[in-house]
Design a protein around this motif. Structure first.
Motif, PDB file in Angstrom:
ATOM      1  N   CYS A 115      -1.382   7.710 -18.064  1.00 26.76           N
ATOM      2  CA  CYS A 115      -2.714   7.221 -17.678  1.00 26.76           C
ATOM      3  C   CYS A 115      -2.682   6.410 -16.386  1.00 26.76           C
ATOM      4  CB  CYS A 115      -3.299   6.358 -18.800  1.00 26.76           C
ATOM      5  SG  CYS A 115      -3.453   7.212 -20.389  1.00 26.76           S
ATOM      6  N   LEU A 116      -1.499   6.112 -15.863  1.00 20.75           N
ATOM      7  CA  LEU A 116      -1.393   5.303 -14.634  1.00 20.75           C
ATOM      8  C   LEU A 116      -1.642   6.180 -13.416  1.00 20.75           C
ATOM      9  CD1 LEU A 116       1.724   3.129 -15.541  1.00 20.75           C
ATOM     10  CD2 LEU A 116      -0.685   2.458 -15.599  1.00 20.75           C
ATOM     11  N   GLU A 117      -2.879   6.578 -13.242  1.00 16.62           N
ATOM     12  CA  GLU A 117      -3.241   7.451 -12.129  1.00 16.62           C
ATOM     13  C   GLU A 117      -3.650   6.611 -10.916  1.00 16.62           C
ATOM     14  OE1 GLU A 117      -6.294  10.099 -13.298  1.00 16.62           O
ATOM     15  OE2 GLU A 117      -5.133  11.053 -14.907  1.00 16.62           O
ATOM     16  N   GLN A 118      -3.581   7.236  -9.749  1.00 17.71           N
ATOM     17  CA  GLN A 118      -4.036   6.585  -8.530  1.00 17.71           C
ATOM     18  C   GLN A 118      -4.381   7.659  -7.500  1.00 17.71           C
ATOM     19  OE1 GLN A 118      -0.898   4.145  -7.037  1.00 17.71           O
ATOM     20  NE2 GLN A 118       0.584   5.794  -6.877  1.00 17.71           N
ATOM     21  N   GLU A 119      -5.234   7.305  -6.585  1.00 21.52           N
ATOM     22  CA  GLU A 119      -5.652   8.241  -5.546  1.00 21.52           C
ATOM     23  C   GLU A 119      -5.905   7.453  -4.259  1.00 21.52           C
ATOM     24  OE1 GLU A 119      -9.121  11.581  -4.624  1.00 21.52           O
ATOM     25  OE2 GLU A 119      -8.958  10.643  -6.615  1.00 21.52           O
ATOM     26  N   PHE A 120      -5.314   7.928  -3.171  1.00 18.17           N
ATOM     27  CA  PHE A 120      -5.452   7.268  -1.879  1.00 18.17           C
ATOM     28  C   PHE A 120      -6.241   8.150  -0.912  1.00 18.17           C
ATOM     29  CE2 PHE A 120      -1.710   5.455  -3.811  1.00 18.17           C
ATOM     30  CZ  PHE A 120      -1.817   4.110  -3.519  1.00 18.17           C
ATOM     31  N   LYS A 121      -6.830   7.496   0.044  1.00 17.00           N
ATOM     32  CA  LYS A 121      -7.539   8.235   1.078  1.00 17.00           C
ATOM     33  C   LYS A 121      -6.546   8.939   1.989  1.00 17.00           C
ATOM     34  CE  LYS A 121     -11.352   4.897   1.188  1.00 17.00           C
ATOM     35  NZ  LYS A 121     -12.101   3.934   2.024  1.00 17.00           N
ATOM     36  N   GLU A 122      -6.937  10.117   2.444  1.00 19.91           N
ATOM     37  CA  GLU A 122      -6.066  10.869   3.340  1.00 19.91           C
ATOM     38  C   GLU A 122      -6.092  10.264   4.750  1.00 19.91           C
ATOM     39  OE1 GLU A 122      -7.165  14.903   3.388  1.00 19.91           O
ATOM     40  OE2 GLU A 122      -6.734  15.257   1.249  1.00 19.91           O
ATOM     41  N   ASN A 123      -4.930  10.236   5.343  1.00 18.48           N
ATOM     42  CA  ASN A 123      -4.819   9.769   6.741  1.00 18.48           C
ATOM     43  C   ASN A 123      -4.734  11.000   7.646  1.00 18.48           C
ATOM     44  OD1 ASN A 123      -4.438   8.331   9.053  1.00 18.48           O
ATOM     45  ND2 ASN A 123      -2.264   7.947   8.687  1.00 18.48           N
ATOM     46  N   ARG A 124      -5.870  11.431   8.139  1.00 20.19           N
ATOM     47  CA  ARG A 124      -5.924  12.702   8.882  1.00 20.19           C
ATOM     48  C   ARG A 124      -5.300  12.591  10.265  1.00 20.19           C
ATOM     49  NH1 ARG A 124     -12.078  14.793   7.455  1.00 20.19           N
ATOM     50  NH2 ARG A 124     -11.801  14.802   5.168  1.00 20.19           N
ATOM     51  N   LYS A 125      -5.184  11.375  10.801  1.00 19.59           N
ATOM     52  CA  LYS A 125      -4.640  11.257  12.147  1.00 19.59           C
ATOM     53  C   LYS A 125      -3.147  11.488  12.182  1.00 19.59           C
ATOM     54  CE  LYS A 125      -8.216   8.121  13.795  1.00 19.59           C
ATOM     55  NZ  LYS A 125      -8.518   6.821  14.423  1.00 19.59           N
ATOM     56  N   GLY A 126      -2.452  11.143  11.075  1.00 17.94           N
ATOM     57  CA  GLY A 126      -1.014  11.392  11.017  1.00 17.94           C
ATOM     58  C   GLY A 126      -0.254  10.507  11.991  1.00 17.94           C
ATOM     59  N   PHE A 127       0.947  10.963  12.345  1.00 20.07           N
ATOM     60  CA  PHE A 127       1.838  10.214  13.225  1.00 20.07           C
ATOM     61  C   PHE A 127       1.783  10.804  14.630  1.00 20.07           C
ATOM     62  CE2 PHE A 127       3.816  10.166   8.967  1.00 20.07           C
ATOM     63  CZ  PHE A 127       3.766   8.802   8.723  1.00 20.07           C
ATOM     64  N   SER A 128       1.823   9.895  15.587  1.00 17.86           N
ATOM     65  CA  SER A 128       1.884  10.373  16.962  1.00 17.86           C
ATOM     66  C   SER A 128       3.317  10.770  17.304  1.00 17.86           C
ATOM     67  CB  SER A 128       1.411   9.259  17.907  1.00 17.86           C
ATOM     68  OG  SER A 128       2.312   8.161  17.846  1.00 17.86           O
ATOM     69  N   PRO A 129       3.503  11.793  18.173  1.00 22.35           N
ATOM     70  CA  PRO A 129       4.862  12.214  18.534  1.00 22.35           C
ATOM     71  C   PRO A 129       5.678  11.084  19.150  1.00 22.35           C
ATOM     72  CG  PRO A 129       3.227  13.845  19.223  1.00 22.35           C
ATOM     73  CD  PRO A 129       2.464  12.650  18.756  1.00 22.35           C
ATOM     74  N   ALA A 130       5.050  10.242  19.952  1.00 21.24           N
ATOM     75  CA  ALA A 130       5.797   9.142  20.566  1.00 21.24           C
ATOM     76  C   ALA A 130       6.295   8.162  19.506  1.00 21.24           C
ATOM     77  CB  ALA A 130       4.910   8.434  21.587  1.00 21.24           C
ATOM     78  N   PHE A 131       5.423   7.919  18.530  1.00 25.84           N
ATOM     79  CA  PHE A 131       5.820   6.994  17.475  1.00 25.84           C
ATOM     80  C   PHE A 131       6.961   7.570  16.640  1.00 25.84           C
ATOM     81  CE2 PHE A 131       5.363   5.342  13.148  1.00 25.84           C
ATOM     82  CZ  PHE A 131       5.472   3.982  13.403  1.00 25.84           C
ATOM     83  N   VAL A 132       6.877   8.883  16.343  1.00 28.15           N
ATOM     84  CA  VAL A 132       7.947   9.527  15.569  1.00 28.15           C
ATOM     85  C   VAL A 132       9.259   9.489  16.339  1.00 28.15           C
ATOM     86  CG1 VAL A 132       8.720  11.699  14.567  1.00 28.15           C
ATOM     87  CG2 VAL A 132       6.341  10.968  14.277  1.00 28.15           C
ATOM     88  N   ALA A 133       9.213   9.777  17.647  1.00 32.38           N
ATOM     89  CA  ALA A 133      10.430   9.765  18.462  1.00 32.38           C
ATOM     90  C   ALA A 133      11.018   8.360  18.535  1.00 32.38           C
ATOM     91  CB  ALA A 133      10.120  10.290  19.855  1.00 32.38           C
ATOM     92  N   LEU A 134      10.129   7.360  18.690  1.00 29.32           N
ATOM     93  CA  LEU A 134      10.608   5.994  18.763  1.00 29.32           C
ATOM     94  C   LEU A 134      11.272   5.569  17.461  1.00 29.32           C
ATOM     95  CD1 LEU A 134      10.787   3.307  20.267  1.00 29.32           C
ATOM     96  CD2 LEU A 134       8.500   2.747  19.400  1.00 29.32           C
ATOM     97  N   CYS A 135      10.635   5.913  16.350  1.00 29.83           N
ATOM     98  CA  CYS A 135      11.232   5.573  15.052  1.00 29.83           C
ATOM     99  C   CYS A 135      12.557   6.287  14.849  1.00 29.83           C
ATOM    100  CB  CYS A 135      10.259   5.918  13.929  1.00 29.83           C
ATOM    101  SG  CYS A 135       8.792   4.864  13.868  1.00 29.83           S
ATOM    102  N   GLY A 136      12.620   7.582  15.249  1.00 30.44           N
ATOM    103  CA  GLY A 136      13.871   8.314  15.098  1.00 30.44           C
ATOM    104  C   GLY A 136      14.996   7.727  15.928  1.00 30.44           C
ATOM    105  N   LEU A 137      14.674   7.381  17.185  1.00 34.33           N
ATOM    106  CA  LEU A 137      15.689   6.791  18.052  1.00 34.33           C
ATOM    107  C   LEU A 137      16.151   5.449  17.507  1.00 34.33           C
ATOM    108  CD1 LEU A 137      17.305   6.876  20.673  1.00 34.33           C
ATOM    109  CD2 LEU A 137      15.341   5.822  21.836  1.00 34.33           C
ATOM    110  N   LEU A 138      15.192   4.654  17.046  1.00 33.98           N
ATOM    111  CA  LEU A 138      15.548   3.356  16.485  1.00 33.98           C
ATOM    112  C   LEU A 138      16.418   3.510  15.237  1.00 33.98           C
ATOM    113  CD1 LEU A 138      15.233   0.286  16.535  1.00 33.98           C
ATOM    114  CD2 LEU A 138      13.126   0.548  15.184  1.00 33.98           C
TER     115      LEU A 138
END
Length: 591
Positions: free
Chosen positions: A305-328
């Motif tokens: 019964c412990l259900e939950q539902e979150f709003k979708e994040n349609r913008k997602g991740f920016s490529p620069a942010f993904v690259a920065l996180c990967g490099l870090l």
């Protein structure tokens, strides 16, 4: 002072005494009008005397009037009877006591309101505040951890808004991300109102019990205050940002604490879970005695019964942010792996240096290590190579010192004393023990040579034997070990032609025992019987055992204590000699 009354004499038989005219005249007058029996007059006078002159009754009456405890007890009986009369319909006492009771209750509430709250309102008010506060606190802490460890763009925006508005990050995250979430599900026994099981947020157990009592109290409050039928149950409760959905069954109720707006289908989920509980725990629910431990089995059904539902994040991740996180992450990974590898190598090297005799690690800074090293100890660079360090790493600063570790000290003593190979050395607590065989001349030089060994407080040479004295013993042992008795195939008895060999063997053993006694040594004698490998193994083993026993018996007939000898059997290659012999070993003294 009491005096006994004199019997009354009838007027007709006694003369009146002086001064009795006033007393007897009425009697006489009565006697004239009505005759009174003398016995009746005596009884009445006696009664009058007891009433007027009995001290015990007067004392009892005085004691009852003077003792406040007795008066209080009698008043309590009268008051209790008055209260019972008032309860049966007499309103006079209730009317009289009402102002006093109201004044006392008002004063008690004014002085200590908690008393009346704890008495008539034990769970409803405080339980609601405590349970909701605990649930909100646990939920906010959980979401705060999730939001603070989020590296998404919207997570960064949430933190910026939280910093700008002064709100916690979790509250901002909930506002933008959560549609609904079941924070906690509680299973409550309907008849007693006790908590049977709970899943979800993990507040203290007492808070869960308060929530259970709160829901039961609210249901009773609604029934009593609004004249609602008992079959009409409360199925929903809203407290701030929370909703409590309640599903009830015949024996138990299910309460779900929900944040946000939950869909109607959650009702079906709760109902199915409650039905499963009633199906699986029917007997437990009917005979519930306060022990909630058996209801641990229903946790899986409640957890569904412990259900939950979150709003979708349609913008997602920016490529620069993904690259920065990967490099870090890559940089941090290499850096962390290097630190872990360096720490592991140094930890292993430190343990090895501490165990290695003759080496002492004094200090370490970065890739520099200061080590005390005995000249006879291993070089620390060898140990560093075994730990995975590159050649030349780390940088060791070696300082000489003399080690008193037993292995290093024994090696130094052997070098200084030029100990023969047959000599064994043991060093412990300042005592150097020696054992084995050595030339007599070398043994005589030990006191002078030991002076060059610092750390030796005492030299123990009790285990040393001069090799010159052992030569006769060794010669006798060699002679005995070289004599063998040969047997023909399948023969296990010693023939007459082997008598000389038996005699020579017995003589050699006797010589060896005599020489061993002279030098304080002990002989270990083993009789060995042999058979070749042709034929069955069990049969050959029996042959070899019988040959060894025959030789042992022949030596016993020669006067030797052959019963102390051990026996052994051997299998030899087919076609080789089948023999029996003895093996003698000289047991030397040990330090």
């Amino acid at each position: 002072m009491n005096r006994p009354l004199q019997p009354t004499v009838p007027p007709s038989t006694a003369e009146p005494a002086p001064g009795d005219d006033q007393i007897n005249s009425p009697v006489d007058g009565a006697a004239e009008s009505h005759h009174v029996e003398p016995k009746q007059v005596d009884e009445e006078l006696e009664t009058l005397r007891r009433l007027l002159l009995d001290d015990s009754q007067i004392s009892d009456l005085r004691r009852r009037l003077d003792d406040p405890n007795i008066r209080a007890g009698e008043a309590a009986k009268i008051l209790a009877d008055a209260v019972r009369r008032a309860a049966s319909g007499d309103p006079e006492l209730a009317v009289a006591l009402r102002p006093l009771v109201e004044s006392g209750l008002h004063e008690s509430v004014r002085r200590n309101p908690a008393v009346i709250i704890d008495t008539i309102y034990p769970v409803l008010g405080p339980a609601i505040r405590k349970a909701v506060a605990s649930a909100v606190r646990g939920m906010v802490e959980s979401l705060n951890q999730v939001a603070e460890h989020s590296f998404t763009m919207h997570g960064l925006r949430w933190r910026m808004e939280a910093w700008r508005t002064g709100q916690p990050v979790a509250e901002v995250a909930l506002k933008y991300s959560v549609i609904y979430r079941v924070e906690q599900v509680l299973l409550i026994h309907r008849e007693t109102g006790l908590l049977l099981q709970s899943v979800g947020a993990d507040p203290a157990a007492r808070d869960q019990d308060l929530v259970s009592g709160m829901l039961t109290a609210i249901q009773d409050f609604v029934h009593d205050s609004f004249s609602v039928d008992r079959d009409q149950d409360l199925d929903r409760l809203e407290i701030g940002d929370f909703q409590v959905w309640i599903e009830r069954g015949p024996r138990a109720a299910l309460a779900a604490v929900i944040r946000g707006s939950a869909p109607r289908r959650l009702r079906a989920t709760l109902s199915d879970a409650l039905a499963a509980v009633h199906r699986d725990m029917r007997m437990r629910l009917e005979k519930f005695d306060g022990d909630a431990a058996p209801f641990e089995a229903v946790r899986p059904a409640l957890e569904e019964c412990l259900e939950q539902e979150f709003k979708e994040n349609r913008k997602g991740f920016s490529p620069a942010f993904v690259a920065l996180c990967g490099l870090l992450a890559l940089v941090l990974g290499f850096w962390g792996f290097g630190l872990w590898r360096e720490s592991r190598r140094w930890s292993y090297l430190t343990q090895v240096l501490e165990r290695e005799p003759g080496l002492v690690l004094v200090e370490r800074h970065g890739d520099y290590a200061s080590v005390l090293r005995d000249p006879l100890a291993r070089h620390p660079s060898e140990l560093a190579a075994e730990a995975g360090f590159e050649p030349g790493e780390p940088n060791f600063e070696l300082r000489p010192y003399l080690s008193f570790d037993a292995p290093i000290f024994e090696r130094r003593a052997r070098n200084i004393l030029h100990a023969p190979e047959g000599v064994r050395l043991r060093y412990s607590d300042g005592v150097l023990k020696m054992a084995g065989e050595a030339p007599r001349g070398w043994i005589g030089t030990l006191p002078a040579l030991t002076a060059w060994l610092p750390g030796v407080d005492r030299l123990d040479t009790s285990g040393l034997t001069a090799s010159d004295d052992l030569e006769p013993l060794n010669a006798a042992v060699r002679r005995a070990n070289e004599i063998q008795l040969e047997f023909d195939s399948e023969i296990t008895t010693i023939g007459p032609n082997q008598a000389d060999a038996v005699a020579a063997l017995a003589s050699a053993i006797q010589d060896a025992e005599r020489e061993a006694a002279k030098v304080g040594r002990k002989l270990e004698i083993t009789v060995v019987g042999r058979a070749d490998e042709s034929g069955e193994a069990a049969y050959n083993a029996r042959l070899s055992q019988q040959r060894a026993a025959a030789l042992q018996a022949a030596l016993g007939a020669r006067g030797l204590r052959s019963d102390s000898y051990s026996t052994r059997t051997e299998m030899v290659e087919a076609g080789r000699d089948r023999t029996a012999s003895v093996e003698i070993r000289v047991a030397g003294a040990t330090p």
